[in-house]
Design a protein around this motif. Structure first.
Motif, short mmCIF file in Angstrom:
data_model
loop_
_atom_site.label_atom_id
_atom_site.label_comp_id
_atom_site.label_asym_id
_atom_site.label_seq_id
_atom_site.Cartn_x
_atom_site.Cartn_y
_atom_site.Cartn_z
N GLU A 87 -3.21 3.09 -0.85
CA GLU A 87 -2.12 2.68 -1.74
C GLU A 87 -0.83 3.44 -1.41
OE1 GLU A 87 -4.27 1.57 -5.95
OE2 GLU A 87 -4.21 3.68 -5.34
N VAL A 88 -0.95 4.72 -1.16
CA VAL A 88 0.22 5.53 -0.85
C VAL A 88 0.84 5.11 0.47
CG1 VAL A 88 1.01 7.87 -0.29
CG2 VAL A 88 -0.51 7.51 -2.23
N ALA A 89 0.02 4.94 1.50
CA ALA A 89 0.54 4.54 2.81
C ALA A 89 1.25 3.19 2.73
CB ALA A 89 -0.60 4.48 3.84
N ARG A 90 0.66 2.25 2.03
CA ARG A 90 1.28 0.93 1.89
C ARG A 90 2.61 1.03 1.12
NH1 ARG A 90 -0.70 -3.14 3.25
NH2 ARG A 90 -2.63 -4.22 3.40
N ALA A 91 2.62 1.84 0.07
CA ALA A 91 3.84 2.00 -0.71
C ALA A 91 4.95 2.64 0.13
CB ALA A 91 3.57 2.84 -1.96
N LEU A 92 4.61 3.66 0.92
CA LEU A 92 5.61 4.32 1.77
C LEU A 92 6.22 3.36 2.79
CD1 LEU A 92 3.90 7.76 2.39
CD2 LEU A 92 5.98 7.34 1.05
N GLY A 94 6.41 0.11 2.31
CA GLY A 94 6.95 -1.08 1.62
C GLY A 94 6.06 -2.29 1.78
N LEU A 95 4.77 -2.08 1.97
CA LEU A 95 3.84 -3.20 2.11
C LEU A 95 3.24 -3.57 0.77
CD1 LEU A 95 1.96 -1.96 5.31
CD2 LEU A 95 3.75 -3.69 5.19
#
Length: 98
Positions: A87-92, A94-95
């Motif tokens: 979740e964090v990687a996707r949020a960083l 912008g996915l």
């Protein structure tokens, strides 16, 4: 796991080049130090520091160090936010959520 990474990283350290007579002594930089300076310089758009840090280690070592820094940053943020690393990687990036 981190012991394996540390042993691998220790083998990738660059040796201090021979210094000329009267030249100031330079210390060798390890790949994690190079990665930290490189990423911070990129975040600040400081081209001089980017080039300096990139010259401290081989491109392969720098890539490994930047990747390790990214992994550690995502894990730290995930713990801080009480979210999954995915979740964090996707949020960083912008996915959208998976």
């Amino acid at each position: 796991m981190f012991d394996t990474i540390r042993r691998y990283a220790g083998r990738l350290r660059t040796a201090t080049p021979a210094r000329a007579e009267g030249a100031p002594e330079r210390r060798a930089h390890n790949l994690f130090e190079a990665a930290a300076v490189y990423v911070a310089a990129r975040a600040e758009d400081d081209q001089d520091r980017i080039e300096e840090a990139a010259a401290w280690v081989s491109p392969e070592a720098l890539s490994f160090g930047v990747s390790e820094l990214a992994c550690r940053a995502v894990v730290a943020l995930a713990r801080e936010r009480d979210e999954s690393p995915d979740e964090v990687a996707r949020a960083l990036l912008g996915l959208p959520a998976a």
